[in-house]
Scaffold this active site. Structure first.
Site, PDB file in Angstrom:
ATOM      1  CB  ALA A 125       7.973  12.819   8.382  1.00 54.13           C
ATOM      2  CG  ASN A 193       1.198   6.796   5.533  1.00 60.51           C
ATOM      3  OD1 ASN A 193       0.583   5.751   5.380  1.00 60.51           O
ATOM      4  ND2 ASN A 193       0.979   7.867   4.791  1.00 60.51           N
ATOM      5  CG  HIS A 223       5.708  14.178  12.729  1.00 66.62           C
ATOM      6  ND1 HIS A 223       4.367  14.003  12.506  1.00 66.62           N
ATOM      7  CD2 HIS A 223       6.250  14.383  11.506  1.00 66.62           C
ATOM      8  CE1 HIS A 223       4.098  14.087  11.220  1.00 66.62           C
ATOM      9  NE2 HIS A 223       5.228  14.334  10.588  1.00 66.62           N
TER      10      HIS A 223
HETATM   11  N1  LIG Z   1       5.941   7.122   6.157  1.00 67.21           N
HETATM   12  C1  LIG Z   1       6.122   8.435   6.085  1.00 67.21           C
HETATM   13  O1  LIG Z   1       6.799   9.056   6.902  1.00 67.21           O
HETATM   14  C2  LIG Z   1       5.496   9.197   4.980  1.00 67.21           C
HETATM   15  C3  LIG Z   1       4.687   8.595   4.056  1.00 67.21           C
HETATM   16  N2  LIG Z   1       4.160   9.296   3.030  1.00 67.21           N
HETATM   17  C4  LIG Z   1       3.311   8.597   2.085  1.00 67.21           C
HETATM   18  O2  LIG Z   1       4.080   8.232   0.950  1.00 67.21           O
HETATM   19  C5  LIG Z   1       3.236   8.173  -0.197  1.00 67.21           C
HETATM   20  C6  LIG Z   1       3.864   8.941  -1.352  1.00 67.21           C
HETATM   21  O3  LIG Z   1       4.007  10.303  -1.004  1.00 67.21           O
HETATM   22  P1  LIG Z   1       4.224  11.416  -2.138  1.00 67.21           P
HETATM   23  O4  LIG Z   1       5.281  10.999  -3.073  1.00 67.21           O
HETATM   24  O5  LIG Z   1       4.347  12.716  -1.435  1.00 67.21           O
HETATM   25  O6  LIG Z   1       2.800  11.366  -2.881  1.00 67.21           O
HETATM   26  P2  LIG Z   1       2.381  12.026  -4.246  1.00 67.21           P
HETATM   27  O7  LIG Z   1       0.924  12.245  -4.165  1.00 67.21           O
HETATM   28  O8  LIG Z   1       3.264  13.156  -4.584  1.00 67.21           O
HETATM   29  O9  LIG Z   1       2.652  10.859  -5.328  1.00 67.21           O
HETATM   30  C7  LIG Z   1       1.960   9.642  -5.365  1.00 67.21           C
HETATM   31  C8  LIG Z   1       2.051   9.064  -6.781  1.00 67.21           C
HETATM   32  O10 LIG Z   1       1.557   7.727  -6.748  1.00 67.21           O
HETATM   33  C9  LIG Z   1       0.671   7.525  -7.846  1.00 67.21           C
HETATM   34  N3  LIG Z   1      -0.301   6.501  -7.456  1.00 67.21           N
HETATM   35  C10 LIG Z   1      -1.284   6.611  -6.530  1.00 67.21           C
HETATM   36  N4  LIG Z   1      -1.945   5.444  -6.408  1.00 67.21           N
HETATM   37  C11 LIG Z   1      -1.371   4.577  -7.267  1.00 67.21           C
HETATM   38  C12 LIG Z   1      -1.612   3.229  -7.595  1.00 67.21           C
HETATM   39  N5  LIG Z   1      -2.587   2.536  -7.019  1.00 67.21           N
HETATM   40  N6  LIG Z   1      -0.822   2.635  -8.512  1.00 67.21           N
HETATM   41  C13 LIG Z   1       0.171   3.341  -9.128  1.00 67.21           C
HETATM   42  N7  LIG Z   1       0.447   4.628  -8.854  1.00 67.21           N
HETATM   43  C14 LIG Z   1      -0.315   5.249  -7.944  1.00 67.21           C
HETATM   44  C15 LIG Z   1       0.041   8.880  -8.125  1.00 67.21           C
HETATM   45  O11 LIG Z   1      -0.396   8.977  -9.456  1.00 67.21           O
HETATM   46  C16 LIG Z   1       1.202   9.834  -7.804  1.00 67.21           C
HETATM   47  O12 LIG Z   1       1.979  10.101  -8.967  1.00 67.21           O
HETATM   48  C17 LIG Z   1       1.867   8.730   0.260  1.00 67.21           C
HETATM   49  O13 LIG Z   1       1.001   7.652   0.568  1.00 67.21           O
HETATM   50  C18 LIG Z   1       2.202   9.473   1.527  1.00 67.21           C
HETATM   51  O14 LIG Z   1       1.093   9.535   2.397  1.00 67.21           O
HETATM   52  C19 LIG Z   1       4.460  10.622   2.868  1.00 67.21           C
HETATM   53  C20 LIG Z   1       5.255  11.257   3.778  1.00 67.21           C
HETATM   54  C21 LIG Z   1       5.767  10.631   4.946  1.00 67.21           C
HETATM   55  O1  LIG Z   2       5.432  13.795   5.972  1.00 66.21           O
HETATM   56  C1  LIG Z   2       4.905  13.841   7.089  1.00 66.21           C
HETATM   57  O2  LIG Z   2       5.102  14.783   7.909  1.00 66.21           O
HETATM   58  C2  LIG Z   2       4.068  12.717   7.587  1.00 66.21           C
HETATM   59  C3  LIG Z   2       3.143  12.184   6.603  1.00 66.21           C
HETATM   60  O3  LIG Z   2       2.699  12.840   5.677  1.00 66.21           O
HETATM   61  C4  LIG Z   2       2.723  10.799   6.775  1.00 66.21           C
HETATM   62  O4  LIG Z   2       3.160  10.163   7.730  1.00 66.21           O
HETATM   63  O5  LIG Z   2       1.945  10.307   5.940  1.00 66.21           O
END
Ligand SMILES: NC(=O)C1=CN([C@@H]2O[C@H](COP(=O)(O)OP(=O)(O)OC[C@H]3O[C@@H](n4cnc5c(N)ncnc54)[C@H](O)[C@@H]3O)[C@@H](O)[C@H]2O)C=CC1
Ligand SMILES: O=C([O-])CC(=O)C(=O)O
Length: 271
Positions: A125, A193, A223
């Site tokens: 993001a 993250n 951000h």
């Molecule tokens: N690097 C970045 O810029 C960003 C990172 N993220 C991270 O990406 C990840 C995914 O985000 P979303 O799809 O929005 O989350 P979400 O909550 O919509 O989906 C996560 C899925 O993973 C599954 N899950 C959780 N732990 C698990 C495990 N140990 N083994 C198998 N499945 C598991 C859950 O059941 C759920 O279906 C989150 O950790 C979030 O914080 C999100 C946004 C930005």
């Molecule tokens: O999606 C975003 O704005 C950032 C976020 O959640 C993350 O870094 O985990």
């Protein structure tokens, strides 16, 4: 034809990724999907869908692919990242905040070196990791991130609970956290993250400073990055619309993962 891709975590990002594969924005020969709630995957895969999309019920059956995209959470990175690399798969990790843990970070890097696999950290993001990485070829003095989110974009974070902060009671923009990227990633595992991604591009998790602001009137995940170094200064701001299905996750993070997986570019733009 594309690579065989594994999706670990079938939530907001995992589902959108599958849509992009189905629409052929991302090419994949096979897709294997594992979520800790396997029924959610199975009920979403239309029996009429191509046989190359497979819902698997165990981690062991996931890693029969070239690359795994982790979109599950920091716990999943702790549990599976090293085993993904050991199984001979490259790793794309969205929950990169897990690498705030120095022991895990070193283990992941060492395993990747030993196995010859690559760990990809999407820009997610935020904007500017290309320039910050380039700037790191000379001296970087400071790297900071200020993130402003609506209360429901950070509610439930362990740091808030342990400090007795109820973000829903906040009536004006309020700084709820200041510290290093390491502390931010640990205290806000599902929300920041990006801080760890930024730190890996720049001066490392301990020297990257992070401020988190809760804005009760805000609609967006904002951000702001500020970097100073021998090349001059870099400032970027992204005002993200949240994803429709997860207010914590900005839509750009989903698009960033998709872009990282595209292998059809003849002209590569950006460093
Ligand atoms: N690097 C970045 O810029 C960003 C990172 N993220 C991270 O990406 C990840 C995914 O985000 P979303 O799809 O929005 O989350 P979400 O909550 O919509 O989906 C996560 C899925 O993973 C599954 N899950 C959780 N732990 C698990 C495990 N140990 N083994 C198998 N499945 C598991 C859950 O059941 C759920 O279906 C989150 O950790 C979030 O914080 C999100 C946004 C930005
Ligand atoms: O999606 C975003 O704005 C950032 C976020 O959640 C993350 O870094 O985990």
């Amino acid at each position: 034809m594309g690579r065989a891709i594994g999706i670990l975590g079938f939530g907001t990002i995992g589902r959108q990724l599958l849509t992009s594969i189905r629409e052929r924005t991302v090419s994949a020969s096979t897709v294997r999907i594992f979520d800790r709630h396997p029924d959610r995957v199975e009920s979403s895969i239309d029996p009429a869908s191509p046989a190359n999309v497979v819902a698997v019920r165990s981690f062991d059956r996931l890693v029969d692919v070239d690359l795994v995209v982790e979109a599950a959470g920091q716990g999943a990175v702790r549990e599976y990242a090293v085993d993904i690399l050991r199984a001979g798969c490259d790793l794309v990790t969205l929950s990169v905040g897990a690498l705030a843990d120095r022991t895990l970070r070193e283990q992941v890097i060492e395993t990747a070196e030993q196995t010859g696999q690559t760990v990809f950290v999407p820009s997610g993001a935020i904007a500017g990791l290309d320039a910050i990485t380039a700037a790191g070829n000379s001296d970087l003095e400071s790297v900071s991130l200020t993130t402003t989110k609506p209360p429901n974009g950070i509610a439930g974070a362990p740091y808030l609970d342990s400090h007795g902060i109820d973000v829903h009671e906040i009536t004006e923009p309020t700084t709820v956290f200041e510290g290093s990227a390491t502390e931010a990633a640990e205290g806000f595992p599902s929300n920041i993250n990006v801080a760890l991604a930024l730190s890996l591009a720049g001066v490392g998790p301990e020297r990257t400073t992070v401020r988190i602001v809760a804005d009760p009137d805000g609609q967006r995940n904002v951000h702001r990055i500020a970097v100073s170094g021998a090349m001059g200064d870099i400032e970027t701001t992204v005002r993200n619309d949240p994803s429709p299905t997860n207010p914590k996750t900005s839509y750009l993070a989903v698009l960033s993962a998709i872009e990282l997986l595209r292998d059809d570019r003849t002209v590569q733009v950006g460093t």
